[in-house]
Design a protein around this motif. Structure first.
Motif, short mmCIF file in Angstrom:
data_model
loop_
_atom_site.label_atom_id
_atom_site.label_comp_id
_atom_site.label_asym_id
_atom_site.label_seq_id
_atom_site.Cartn_x
_atom_site.Cartn_y
_atom_site.Cartn_z
N UNK A 1 0.80 -1.31 0.09
CA UNK A 1 0.05 0.04 0.12
C UNK A 1 0.75 1.22 -0.09
N UNK A 2 2.15 1.12 0.37
CA UNK A 2 3.12 2.24 0.58
C UNK A 2 2.80 3.12 1.67
N UNK A 3 1.65 3.76 1.53
CA UNK A 3 1.09 4.77 2.49
C UNK A 3 -0.15 5.03 2.40
N UNK A 4 -0.90 5.61 3.33
CA UNK A 4 -2.24 6.17 3.32
C UNK A 4 -2.38 7.62 3.88
N UNK A 5 -3.08 8.34 3.11
CA UNK A 5 -3.18 9.70 3.57
C UNK A 5 -4.91 10.01 3.69
N UNK A 6 -5.31 10.28 4.84
CA UNK A 6 -6.80 10.80 4.90
C UNK A 6 -6.84 12.23 4.86
N UNK A 7 -7.34 12.54 3.63
CA UNK A 7 -7.67 13.97 3.32
C UNK A 7 -8.69 14.93 4.24
#
Length: 420
Positions: free
Chosen positions: A230-236
């Motif tokens: 997934x590498x990374x997740x950003x919640x906007x």
């Protein structure tokens, strides 16, 4: 049926056999993103690595013998491939997947599944969202750029959302494996997994996706084999959704990098135009907006004064009964002030905006003027508007034709004078 794309989401090439091929038409997306009816064929195969739309995940793209697959849908246990070429039943064909689209969906979809977890603070998104904060996931949408999850709460706490993001990325760093299990309806294994029940049209085996040590749930979509992919997740952020729910917007994998690149490019442009450092952008924009509002207020006041002055000049001259005026910077209020000041004693044709293009118009005059000339002038200048009493006003597409409109008014005035 569990398709090969669900057994091994990393397969990019595969051989299969055509079991059915029927002529049909279907709506497919063109290059502009519009749905267009297209003639083609519905092709069924004995198995496929091209994922059909389902479970909130869009369908794959790819080829069958180098023929583009424009759409893939699910019908019971079958995957229906829509293509522009006929294939023979029994023919062996080679399938190829559009890997960039597939892997993007694998990353985003896996994120959505993690948002249904209901365990402890160590678990991923809904493990925290539901278990700690009571944020239950009701649905999700994988968008072309930004995806969102629908949470069954009217609002969320920002600190809680920040903590969810932190815990999800912690799990990614821990390289947690993701394993697929294939079982059948009635299996004891199903009793131990999270589920909302099987679809009404379900046929065949059941697929369980397990995030080792975190959760297991039924899922039809493609997925990564390890959370590190997934590498990374950003919640906007979050915003109010439908019927007392909240939408949580997120990015995962390469979408985060793409989004960061776009944000940095925008930041550079703003720095150049605002002539200040990025941490001062909000303050600079806020100051500019306040100044703009003040300028607009001053301009409006000046326009009102000019409108009164123009009307006064015309009334004092008393040379003729026709007043035609164009002002590029004017607006509908400017024209109405003039019309109100002069009244119905004169023939008025006022325009504002681009003198050789789009703008606004106002037509008013004595009894019968608007009724006789209004439709002709509207047609000439490409006007769209409404008539009320002895006044007509609205939008004009062809202000370059206003001189011809004045000719129509002059002709009417000549007849009007002779009748008087």
């Amino acid at each position: 049926m569990v398709f090969m794309c669900q057994v091994d989401s990393y397969l990019t090439n595969f051989s299969s056999t055509v079991t059915s091929c029927e002529p049909t038409e279907s709506k497919v997306e063109n290059k502009n993103g519009q749905l267009v009816k297209t003639d083609g064929y519905h092709v069924e195969l004995d198995d496929t690595i091209l994922f059909p739309e389902g479970g909130g995940q869009p369908d794959d793209r790819g080829t069958i013998n180098n023929v583009p697959v424009m759409k893939i849908s699910r019908k019971g246990a079958k995957a229906i491939h829509f293509v522009g070429k006929k294939f023979e039943v029994g023919e062996t064909v080679k399938l190829s997947v559009d890997w960039d689209r597939r892997f993007d969906h694998m990353q985003q979809h896996r994120v959505s599944l993690l948002n249904d977890v209901a365990c402890s603070a160590q678990h991923l998104i809904t493990a925290i969202a539901d278990g700690r904060y009571g944020y239950k996931t009701t649905s999700w949408n994988l968008g072309k750029e930004i995806s969102f999850i629908e949470l069954d709460v009217p609002q969320t706490n920002q600190d809680n959302v920040n903590n969810i993001e932190s815990q999800v990325n912690k799990a990614i760093l821990e390289n947690v494996p993701v394993v697929v299990h294939v079982t059948h309806v009635g299996s004891p294994l199903l009793e131990s997994v999270r589920t909302r029940g099987l679809p009404d049209d379900h046929v065949g085996d059941v697929r369980i996706v397990e995030i080792k040590g975190i959760e297991a749930n039924m899922c039809c979509g493609t997925h990564v084999s390890n959370l590190s992919h997934l590498q990374c997740i950003k919640i906007l952020g979050t915003e109010k959704g439908k019927k007392g729910k909240t939408n949580l917007y997120f990015l995962a994998g390469s979408r985060v990098l793409s989004y960061a690149g776009k944000c940095y490019a925008s930041e550079k442009e703003l720095t150049k135009h605002l002539k200040c450092s990025p941490d001062q952008h909000v303050h600079a924009v806020d100051r500019t907006i306040k100044q703009l509002k003040l300028y607009q207020k001053n301009c409006t006041s000046l326009l009102r004064d000019i409108a009164v002055l123009e009307a006064s000049k015309f009334k004092s001259s008393a040379v003729n009964k026709c007043f035609c005026l164009h002002r590029k910077e004017g607006n509908i209020e400017f024209m109405n002030i003039i019309a109100n000041e002069i009244g119905l004693s004169a023939f008025l044709f006022l325009t504002v905006g681009d003198e050789k293009g789009v703008g606004m118009f106002l037509l008013s005059g004595p009894e019968g003027f608007v009724q006789s000339c209004g439709s002709k002038i509207m047609e000439l200048i490409g006007g769209k508007g409404l008539a009320k009493g002895n006044r007509m006003q609205g939008k004009a597409e062809k202000l370059q034709k206003k001189q011809q409109a004045i000719t129509i008014i002059d002709e009417f005035m000549s007849k009007f004078s002779s009748l008087s």
